[in-house]
Scaffold this active site. Structure first.
Site, PDB file in Angstrom:
ATOM      1  N   HIS A 103     -38.373 -22.454 -27.316  1.00 30.59           N
ATOM      2  CA  HIS A 103     -38.392 -23.595 -28.237  1.00 30.59           C
ATOM      3  C   HIS A 103     -39.318 -23.368 -29.420  1.00 30.59           C
ATOM      4  O   HIS A 103     -40.354 -22.711 -29.306  1.00 30.59           O
ATOM      5  CB  HIS A 103     -38.754 -24.898 -27.508  1.00 30.59           C
ATOM      6  CG  HIS A 103     -40.158 -24.991 -26.989  1.00 30.59           C
ATOM      7  ND1 HIS A 103     -41.185 -25.540 -27.719  1.00 30.59           N
ATOM      8  CD2 HIS A 103     -40.699 -24.639 -25.796  1.00 30.59           C
ATOM      9  CE1 HIS A 103     -42.306 -25.518 -26.999  1.00 30.59           C
ATOM     10  NE2 HIS A 103     -42.046 -24.977 -25.830  1.00 30.59           N
TER      11      HIS A 103
ATOM     12  N   ASP B  74     -47.393 -21.466 -27.652  1.00 29.93           N
ATOM     13  CA  ASP B  74     -46.414 -22.290 -26.944  1.00 29.93           C
ATOM     14  C   ASP B  74     -45.561 -22.980 -27.999  1.00 29.93           C
ATOM     15  O   ASP B  74     -45.993 -23.963 -28.603  1.00 29.93           O
ATOM     16  CB  ASP B  74     -47.144 -23.304 -26.060  1.00 29.93           C
ATOM     17  CG  ASP B  74     -46.234 -24.349 -25.453  1.00 29.93           C
ATOM     18  OD1 ASP B  74     -45.015 -24.122 -25.372  1.00 29.93           O
ATOM     19  OD2 ASP B  74     -46.748 -25.419 -25.065  1.00 29.93           O
TER      20      ASP B  74
ATOM     21  N   GLU C  50     -38.364 -29.670 -26.970  1.00 34.00           N
ATOM     22  CA  GLU C  50     -38.947 -29.369 -25.663  1.00 34.00           C
ATOM     23  C   GLU C  50     -40.231 -30.151 -25.419  1.00 34.00           C
ATOM     24  O   GLU C  50     -40.478 -30.635 -24.311  1.00 34.00           O
ATOM     25  CB  GLU C  50     -39.220 -27.869 -25.538  1.00 34.00           C
ATOM     26  CG  GLU C  50     -39.565 -27.403 -24.120  1.00 34.00           C
ATOM     27  CD  GLU C  50     -41.033 -27.562 -23.735  1.00 34.00           C
ATOM     28  OE1 GLU C  50     -41.354 -27.468 -22.545  1.00 34.00           O
ATOM     29  OE2 GLU C  50     -41.876 -27.785 -24.654  1.00 34.00           O
ATOM     30  N   GLU C  51     -41.050 -30.294 -26.455  1.00 40.56           N
ATOM     31  CA  GLU C  51     -42.361 -30.913 -26.272  1.00 40.56           C
ATOM     32  C   GLU C  51     -42.283 -32.387 -25.902  1.00 40.56           C
ATOM     33  O   GLU C  51     -43.274 -32.962 -25.449  1.00 40.56           O
ATOM     34  CB  GLU C  51     -43.213 -30.736 -27.535  1.00 40.56           C
ATOM     35  CG  GLU C  51     -43.608 -29.290 -27.829  1.00 40.56           C
ATOM     36  CD  GLU C  51     -44.550 -28.690 -26.797  1.00 40.56           C
ATOM     37  OE1 GLU C  51     -44.992 -29.414 -25.889  1.00 40.56           O
ATOM     38  OE2 GLU C  51     -44.843 -27.488 -26.903  1.00 40.56           O
TER      39      GLU C  51
ATOM     40  N   ASP D 174     -41.239 -19.476 -21.683  1.00 37.35           N
ATOM     41  CA  ASP D 174     -42.245 -20.359 -22.245  1.00 37.35           C
ATOM     42  C   ASP D 174     -43.596 -19.731 -21.942  1.00 37.35           C
ATOM     43  O   ASP D 174     -43.668 -18.575 -21.512  1.00 37.35           O
ATOM     44  CB  ASP D 174     -42.098 -21.761 -21.648  1.00 37.35           C
ATOM     45  CG  ASP D 174     -42.522 -22.857 -22.607  1.00 37.35           C
ATOM     46  OD1 ASP D 174     -43.565 -22.681 -23.262  1.00 37.35           O
ATOM     47  OD2 ASP D 174     -41.829 -23.886 -22.693  1.00 37.35           O
TER      48      ASP D 174
ATOM     49  N   HIS E 289     -51.968 -25.955 -25.371  1.00 36.45           N
ATOM     50  CA  HIS E 289     -51.965 -27.153 -26.211  1.00 36.45           C
ATOM     51  C   HIS E 289     -53.284 -27.349 -26.955  1.00 36.45           C
ATOM     52  O   HIS E 289     -53.523 -28.411 -27.522  1.00 36.45           O
ATOM     53  CB  HIS E 289     -51.603 -28.402 -25.411  1.00 36.45           C
ATOM     54  CG  HIS E 289     -50.142 -28.544 -25.171  1.00 36.45           C
ATOM     55  ND1 HIS E 289     -49.546 -29.753 -24.879  1.00 36.45           N
ATOM     56  CD2 HIS E 289     -49.128 -27.639 -25.199  1.00 36.45           C
ATOM     57  CE1 HIS E 289     -48.251 -29.577 -24.721  1.00 36.45           C
ATOM     58  NE2 HIS E 289     -47.969 -28.305 -24.914  1.00 36.45           N
TER      59      HIS E 289
END
Length: 345
Positions: A70, A187, A221-222, A242, A322
């Site tokens: 993604h 990510d 995706e998030e 991922d 993140h």
């Protein structure tokens, strides 16, 4: 796996990471991905959602594979303009406020203008604030200070900034001499670049996989519905690439590829996980098998949407997920090796 494919992945990761693409604002990143695969000779198209489907070739169209990565990232959205010209923000995806103080950002308006700013506490100077250390760092307190001479709400509105505008963080991409890759949004843009590198490997070596292989580069995706649609006919198996988690209670390091056996959504297909492990052994990849406590992937969304496929998840080890993330060229190499084995090429 020749070193040039690792270097290619790192270079493409930097290019892609420097294209701002918080969830809901991904068109330019999708355009980049589509063009890069087309340069390699592959057919690519946009999904209605705005993702990219790439045909990587292959023979058995009734037993196909779909790989999922993604390009959407975490970010923020303007949720209010304060009377003093500062901006309130709402998170896009799992962006946590405590780690954002002092971060540089860009604010994208609906009419195409871009403004710079910084995320700060109100009254952020330690030489002025009475209780700086005790101040709450949250979405209620942090604000965006624009690099413009604005003193009122109307000053900001006159710039064309309003609620719903996108706030994108400076990724601060860098590669160290020792091979560490540091940036926000590894990510999952590092894995998109790994998929692109595998495409380069397939194209340059004239490889036709035994099974039909598709790549879906998703864009939501998030927030949990990236892989919920656009599965081509004949696909029986899905693999998310991922990030591999790195942290307490997890074996994976930034130098390894992580094969996920279970995450917050439950176990992955036993046979797919087993085949990934066998492939890692065959290629001599440095791998680990992990259970992630707080995680969900595109391919799980695919299953929840009713698609009857087997599923698996791998990724290069990423530290501080993140937040300001870190991986390593070794993790890129080992992920490529497992992907190569999985595709049987």
């Amino acid at each position: 796996m020749d070193e040039k494919y690792i270097d290619f992945a790192v270079r493409k990761a930097e290019e892609l990471i420097n294209i701002d693409s918080p969830t809901g604002f991904t068109d330019k990143a999708a355009e980049y991905v589509k063009k890069e695969f087309e340069k390699l000779g592959f057919s690519a198209r946009y999904t209605t959602k705005g993702g990219v489907i790439v045909d990587l070739g292959g023979e058995d169209e009734d037993d196909g594979i779909i790989i999922m990565t993604h390009i959407d990232t975490i970010g923020a959205m303007v949720s209010g303009v304060k009377g003093n010209g500062r901006l309130s923000m709402s998170p896009l995806g799992g962006l946590h406020a405590p780690g954002l103080e002092g971060e540089n950002v860009k604010v994208y308006t609906r009419d195409g203008r871009v403004y710079s700013g910084t995320i700060q506490l109100p009254n952020p100077s330690v030489h002025v604030a009475d209780e700086f250390d005790k101040a709450e760092r949250s979405w209620k307190t942090l604000e965006c200070v624009l690099d413009e001479n604005v003193k009122t709400k109307q000053d900001v509105l006159d710039l064309g900034i309003c609620n719903g505008d996108i706030v994108a963080l400076d990724p601060k991409f860098t590669v160290t001499g020792s091979g560490y890759i540091k940036s926000r949004f590894l990510d999952d843009k590092l894995s998109v670049a790994i998929a692109l590198s595998m495409g380069k490997y397939i194209a340059e070596n004239g490889i036709t996989p035994k099974r039909k292989v598709w790549l879906h580069v998703t864009v939501y995706e998030e927030i949990g519905h990236g892989g919920s649609a656009s599965v081509p006919k004949g696909v029986t198996e899905g693999l998310s690439i991922d990030m591999g988690c790195v942290g307490d209670g997890i074996e994976c390091t930034e130098h390894q590829v992580s094969i996920c056996a279970k995450d917050a959504g439950g176990p992955y297909s036993y046979c797919v996980v087993s085949s990934l492990i066998e492939g890692a052994k065959k290629e001599g990849a440095d791998y680990c098998v992990d259970v992630y406590p707080h995680y969900g992937s595109d391919v799980e969304t695919t299953l929840r949407s009713g698609h009857d496929i087997k599923h698996g998840l791998i990724g290069p080890g990423v530290y501080a997920s993140h937040c300001y993330e870190r991986s390593h060229k070794d993790g890129v190499k080992n992920t490529l090796l497992v992907l190569k084995a999985y595709l049987g090429i």
